[in-house]
Design a protein around this motif. Structure first.
Motif, PDB file in Angstrom:
ATOM      1  N   LEU A 230      41.803  37.374  40.735  1.00 22.24           N
ATOM      2  CA  LEU A 230      42.891  36.496  40.332  1.00 22.24           C
ATOM      3  C   LEU A 230      42.751  35.176  41.072  1.00 22.24           C
ATOM      4  O   LEU A 230      42.589  35.150  42.298  1.00 22.24           O
ATOM      5  N   VAL A 231      42.810  34.085  40.324  1.00 20.94           N
ATOM      6  CA  VAL A 231      42.657  32.759  40.921  1.00 20.94           C
ATOM      7  C   VAL A 231      43.592  31.793  40.197  1.00 20.94           C
ATOM      8  O   VAL A 231      43.904  31.987  39.014  1.00 20.94           O
ATOM      9  N   GLN A 232      44.028  30.785  40.908  1.00 15.60           N
ATOM     10  CA  GLN A 232      44.872  29.764  40.283  1.00 15.60           C
ATOM     11  C   GLN A 232      44.030  28.790  39.468  1.00 15.60           C
ATOM     12  O   GLN A 232      42.840  28.595  39.745  1.00 15.60           O
ATOM     13  N   ALA A 233      44.659  28.197  38.504  1.00  9.98           N
ATOM     14  CA  ALA A 233      43.977  27.181  37.703  1.00  9.98           C
ATOM     15  C   ALA A 233      43.404  26.098  38.621  1.00  9.98           C
ATOM     16  O   ALA A 233      44.052  25.677  39.582  1.00  9.98           O
ATOM     17  N   GLY A 234      42.174  25.696  38.307  1.00  8.75           N
ATOM     18  CA  GLY A 234      41.473  24.732  39.139  1.00  8.75           C
ATOM     19  C   GLY A 234      40.608  25.358  40.213  1.00  8.75           C
ATOM     20  O   GLY A 234      39.801  24.661  40.839  1.00  8.75           O
TER      21      GLY A 234
ATOM     22  N   GLU B 209      42.772  29.752  30.066  1.00 14.00           N
ATOM     23  CA  GLU B 209      42.054  30.261  28.891  1.00 14.00           C
ATOM     24  C   GLU B 209      40.716  30.902  29.239  1.00 14.00           C
ATOM     25  O   GLU B 209      40.051  31.476  28.364  1.00 14.00           O
ATOM     26  N   ASP B 210      40.308  30.828  30.498  1.00 13.71           N
ATOM     27  CA  ASP B 210      39.102  31.537  30.941  1.00 13.71           C
ATOM     28  C   ASP B 210      39.409  32.997  31.277  1.00 13.71           C
ATOM     29  O   ASP B 210      38.492  33.774  31.561  1.00 13.71           O
ATOM     30  N   THR B 211      40.667  33.366  31.257  1.00 12.25           N
ATOM     31  CA  THR B 211      41.054  34.740  31.560  1.00 12.25           C
ATOM     32  C   THR B 211      40.439  35.705  30.553  1.00 12.25           C
ATOM     33  O   THR B 211      40.591  35.550  29.346  1.00 12.25           O
ATOM     34  N   ALA B 212      39.711  36.683  31.068  1.00 15.24           N
ATOM     35  CA  ALA B 212      39.002  37.633  30.212  1.00 15.24           C
ATOM     36  C   ALA B 212      38.289  38.648  31.089  1.00 15.24           C
ATOM     37  O   ALA B 212      38.192  38.478  32.314  1.00 15.24           O
TER      38      ALA B 212
ATOM     39  N   THR C  34      33.948  42.815  34.543  1.00 12.05           N
ATOM     40  CA  THR C  34      34.804  42.504  35.686  1.00 12.05           C
ATOM     41  C   THR C  34      35.898  41.557  35.203  1.00 12.05           C
ATOM     42  O   THR C  34      35.634  40.615  34.445  1.00 12.05           O
ATOM     43  N   GLN C  35      37.120  41.834  35.633  1.00 12.09           N
ATOM     44  CA  GLN C  35      38.276  41.079  35.151  1.00 12.09           C
ATOM     45  C   GLN C  35      38.408  39.764  35.916  1.00 12.09           C
ATOM     46  O   GLN C  35      38.382  39.739  37.152  1.00 12.09           O
ATOM     47  N   VAL C  36      38.587  38.699  35.162  1.00 16.18           N
ATOM     48  CA  VAL C  36      38.901  37.388  35.730  1.00 16.18           C
ATOM     49  C   VAL C  36      40.250  36.959  35.157  1.00 16.18           C
ATOM     50  O   VAL C  36      40.424  36.915  33.935  1.00 16.18           O
ATOM     51  N   THR C  37      41.181  36.669  36.043  1.00 14.23           N
ATOM     52  CA  THR C  37      42.507  36.230  35.624  1.00 14.23           C
ATOM     53  C   THR C  37      42.814  34.893  36.289  1.00 14.23           C
ATOM     54  O   THR C  37      42.743  34.780  37.516  1.00 14.23           O
ATOM     55  N   VAL C  38      43.132  33.905  35.464  1.00 15.04           N
ATOM     56  CA  VAL C  38      43.424  32.569  35.968  1.00 15.04           C
ATOM     57  C   VAL C  38      44.895  32.271  35.680  1.00 15.04           C
ATOM     58  O   VAL C  38      45.316  32.244  34.525  1.00 15.04           O
TER      59      VAL C  38
END
Length: 123
Positions: free
Chosen positions: A11-15, A89-92, A117-121
């Motif tokens: 999980l990461v913040q936008a940017g 929108e990169d969340t996937a 691997t899950q990426v959540t922005v």
């Protein structure tokens, strides 16, 4: 047979930035073009990036061009995806895949897949 294991999602913040890794088993890693794909909920799996067998050529989807960088280390049997300036929108779920022929952008052309691997922005 090639087994692929992705890591580095989160999980990461936008940017923000993340670096995904994909470790491959076997001695013939350098024989495979490697791709990254992603799949968001309710959407089809889509091409993100690809790198040739020797790392000399790379390709990117327009949506990530200039923000993501693919690389590989054949001595370590690993391919990477550096993701900068992440957007919601990169969340996937991100998947790496191996193709025994020249590189391609069609998921159907790939022979082996990792588990993702899950990426959540977050915005």
């Amino acid at each position: 047979q090639v087994q692929l294991v992705e890591s580095g999602g989160g999980l990461v913040q936008a940017g923000g930035s993340l670096r995904l890794s994909c470790a491959a088993s076997g001695r013939t890693f350098s024989s495979y073009a490697m791709g990254w794909f992603r799949q968001a909920p309710g959407k089809e799996r889509e091409f993100v990036s690809v790198i040739s067998r020797n790392g000399g050529s790379t390709g990117y989807a327009d949506s990530v061009k200039g923000r993501f960088t693919i690389s590989r280390d054949n001595a370590k049997n690993t391919v990477y995806l550096q993701m900068n300036s992440l957007k919601p929108e990169d969340t996937a779920v991100y998947y790496c895949a191996a193709r025994s022929k020249t590189w391609g952008v069609d998921a159907r052309q790939y022979d082996y897949w990792g588990q993702g691997t899950q990426v959540t922005v977050s915005s």
